[in-house]
Design an enzyme around this catalytic site. Structure first.
Site, mmCIF file in Angstrom:
data_model
loop_
_atom_site.group_PDB
_atom_site.id
_atom_site.type_symbol
_atom_site.label_atom_id
_atom_site.label_comp_id
_atom_site.label_asym_id
_atom_site.label_seq_id
_atom_site.Cartn_x
_atom_site.Cartn_y
_atom_site.Cartn_z
ATOM 1 N N GLU A 171 62.767 111.567 -56.379
ATOM 2 C CA GLU A 171 62.839 110.800 -57.516
ATOM 3 C C GLU A 171 64.202 110.670 -58.475
ATOM 4 O O GLU A 171 64.192 110.854 -59.422
ATOM 5 C CB GLU A 171 61.653 111.140 -58.553
ATOM 6 C CG GLU A 171 60.152 111.082 -58.082
ATOM 7 C CD GLU A 171 59.099 111.390 -59.123
ATOM 8 O OE1 GLU A 171 59.543 111.465 -60.308
ATOM 9 O OE2 GLU A 171 58.156 111.288 -58.825
ATOM 10 N N TYR A 299 51.855 107.245 -59.282
ATOM 11 C CA TYR A 299 50.824 107.578 -60.203
ATOM 12 C C TYR A 299 50.184 106.514 -60.930
ATOM 13 O O TYR A 299 48.936 106.539 -60.999
ATOM 14 C CB TYR A 299 51.359 108.590 -61.315
ATOM 15 C CG TYR A 299 52.047 109.856 -60.707
ATOM 16 C CD1 TYR A 299 51.287 111.124 -60.688
ATOM 17 C CD2 TYR A 299 53.220 110.219 -60.207
ATOM 18 C CE1 TYR A 299 51.602 112.255 -59.942
ATOM 19 C CE2 TYR A 299 53.794 111.426 -59.665
ATOM 20 C CZ TYR A 299 52.601 112.235 -59.519
ATOM 21 O OH TYR A 299 53.464 113.524 -59.038
ATOM 22 N N GLU A 359 53.972 112.393 -53.361
ATOM 23 C CA GLU A 359 53.160 112.980 -54.645
ATOM 24 C C GLU A 359 52.335 111.743 -54.918
ATOM 25 O O GLU A 359 52.344 110.473 -55.010
ATOM 26 C CB GLU A 359 54.015 112.983 -55.738
ATOM 27 C CG GLU A 359 54.962 114.335 -55.755
ATOM 28 C CD GLU A 359 56.001 114.327 -56.980
ATOM 29 O OE1 GLU A 359 55.506 113.996 -58.315
ATOM 30 O OE2 GLU A 359 56.887 114.982 -56.713
HETATM 31 C C1 GCO Z 1 57.753 113.987 -60.147
HETATM 32 C C2 GCO Z 1 57.531 115.262 -60.248
HETATM 33 C C3 GCO Z 1 56.631 115.965 -60.845
HETATM 34 C C4 GCO Z 1 55.806 115.760 -61.857
HETATM 35 C C5 GCO Z 1 54.908 114.809 -61.481
HETATM 36 C C6 GCO Z 1 53.803 114.497 -62.727
HETATM 37 O O1 GCO Z 1 58.477 114.118 -59.028
HETATM 38 O O2 GCO Z 1 57.423 113.075 -60.908
HETATM 39 O O3 GCO Z 1 57.940 115.682 -59.028
HETATM 40 O O4 GCO Z 1 57.439 116.959 -60.860
HETATM 41 O O5 GCO Z 1 55.517 116.991 -62.340
HETATM 42 O O6 GCO Z 1 55.165 113.777 -61.126
HETATM 43 O O7 GCO Z 1 54.599 113.772 -63.615
#
Ligand code: GCO
Length: 455
Positions: A171, A299, A359
């Site tokens: 990210e 997300y 993720e």
């Molecule tokens: C990300 C993250 C996580 C966070 C998750 C929730 O890459 O954003 O890897 O570290 O914990 O996204 O916010």
């Protein structure tokens, strides 16, 4: 379709279901065995930056409990693990002396995964920049990109023989914009010029990292993990649609275009190009080397409208309201269709290699009652989003795997330990792990894959 078996039947047998974590969020032991401070140690110890002054000193104590944690993954039935390697354990000052003891930890971890038949998906940079590199400007300095290349080479020389895949960065949107423009993540800058420098040098570091991987461990599939934003215009007006395109360029394009097209987006460059650092000859070729895979972290959607303010800085957008009133405990709108449109849109715009969802998951903070964690909303979130991945496969998109965020509750950056994303509950006083209802469900699904018994 809550039955994991019915959901499983919609995936090819070689699909991978895994769980993900990141070093700073789980390891703790920040001063052990030669590790030195990273920017998150400094940032979280600065009053007012992280919820209630929480920091990563202990976290899930995974550094000391890694064997039990790997047993847990195996017992859940999961056969792939995405984790990150802490640069400050390997080269504590960012440059200079190598700390062999730091490499030993990951050596043992990877062996531990192999012993248990779990695939190892490593990430080289998940935001824990050695603090000493801030002396040169951190990610705003070109030298950091070369320091990263050396670190990448060292790690790959030691672990490359056993990794199933490697990502250079996790990210970059967060380590660039969220960290240097919005001031929410370490180092907490709020400065467009610094952010634009961090942008190009992070992209450059990614490319130099790919070089390093190809040189010392060419057999390991190399990729990049992007939290592409599913940008949705707040209305059908021409102004909001144009705003959505600008938002795409700013939030996605500045990473996707250099890596997959070898250039920065045009409107973005018109607006901010004169504040970018010098792009040296050859930079864009280094950045745009072919990748074996890419990872998508998703997300929630990003809804945007035009910002009518005179002279508003690019991308000149404001937030538009959510359409779903379902929200997780961190306040993020739950809207699974945005994952589908996002993947469709990105494969439409770019020539992309195979994709892993690296993720996806949800924040719900319910605790343990009578030895159980009843987190049905998280289970529902997983079911809906994994269903979308099955739809995408049905439509012919090259989706190869899915990693749940996260294996266990952990240090949620600026939100500290308040926000819980785990399939496994962590009691931070006792370090007791309790598999949640969602974790049991996910484990059942995952156990049908990875050499499992589907069909
Ligand atoms: C990300 C993250 C996580 C966070 C998750 C929730 O890459 O954003 O890897 O570290 O914990 O996204 O916010």
């Amino acid at each position: 379709m809550t039955d994991p078996k019915l959901l499983a039947a919609r995936f090819p047998k070689d699909f991978l279901f895994g769980v993900a974590t990141a070093a700073y969020q789980i390891e703790g032991a920040t001063k052990a065995d030669g590790r030195k401070a990273c920017i998150w140690d400094a940032f979280s110890n600065m009053p007012g930056r992280v919820y209630q002054g929480h920091n990563g000193d202990v976290a899930c104590d995974h550094y000391n409990r890694w064997e039990a944690d790997l047993d847990l993954i195996k017992d859940m039935g999961v056969s792939a693990y995405r984790f990150s390697i802490a640069w400050p354990r390997i080269i504590p000052d960012g440059t200079g002396r190598v700390n062999e003891t730091g490499l030993d930890f990951y050596d043992k971890l990877v062996d531990g995964l192999k012993d248990r038949g779990i695939k190892a998906y490593a990430t080289l940079y998940h935001w824990d920049l050695p603090l000493a590199l801030m002396g040169d400007g951190g990610w705003a300095a070109r030298s950091t990109a070369y320091a990263f290349q050396r670190y990448a080479k060292l790690v790959m020389a030691r672990l490359g023989d056993r990794l199933d895949a490697v990502a250079t960065f996790n990210e970059p949107w967060c380590s660039v914009w969220l960290s240097h423009l919005y001031g929410i993540h370490a180092p907490g800058e709020r400065n467009m010029d610094a952010a634009l420098h961090a942008l190009h040098y992070t992209n450059l570091a990614h490319g130099l990292g790919v070089d390093a991987i190809r040189q010392v461990a060419p057999q390991v599939p190399a990729g990049l993990v992007l939290n592409a934003h599913s940008v949705i215009a707040g209305s059908d007006s021409a102004a909001d649609k144009a705003a959505a395109e600008r938002a795409h360029q700013f939030h996605n394009g500045v990473f996707f275009d250099p890596v997959f097209k070898g250039e920065y987006p045009a409107e973005f460059m018109e607006a901010l190009g004169d504040r970018m650092p010098k792009i040296e000859d050859g930079d864009m070729e280094i950045i745009s080397q072919k990748l074996d895979w890419w990872g998508l972290n998703y997300y929630t959607p990003m809804r945007v409208a035009n910002d009518p303010t005179e002279g508003a800085e690019f991308p000149a957008t404001v937030s538009a309201p959510p359409v779903s009133d379902v929200k997780t405990d961190i306040g993020w709108e739950v809207y699974a269709p945005a994952l589908k449109s996002l993947v469709e849109n990105l494969y439409d715009r770019y020539t992309l290699p195979v994709c892993y969802i690296t993720e996806n998951g949800a924040c719900y903070n319910m605790g343990v009652e009578d030895g159980e964690v009843d987190d049905q909303p998280r289970l529902d979130y997983y079911k809906d989003h994994i269903g979308i991945v099955a739809d995408l496969i049905g439509d012919g998109f090259p989706m190869k795997g899915y990693f749940a965020w996260s294996l266990m509750d952990n240090f949620e950056w600026a939100e500290g330990y308040k926000m819980r994303f785990g399939l496994v509950h962590v009691d931070y006083d006792t370090q007791t792990r309790t598999v949640k209802k969602s974790g049991k469900w996910y484990g059942t699904l995952a156990s049908l894959f990875g050499g499992g018994n589907l069909g």
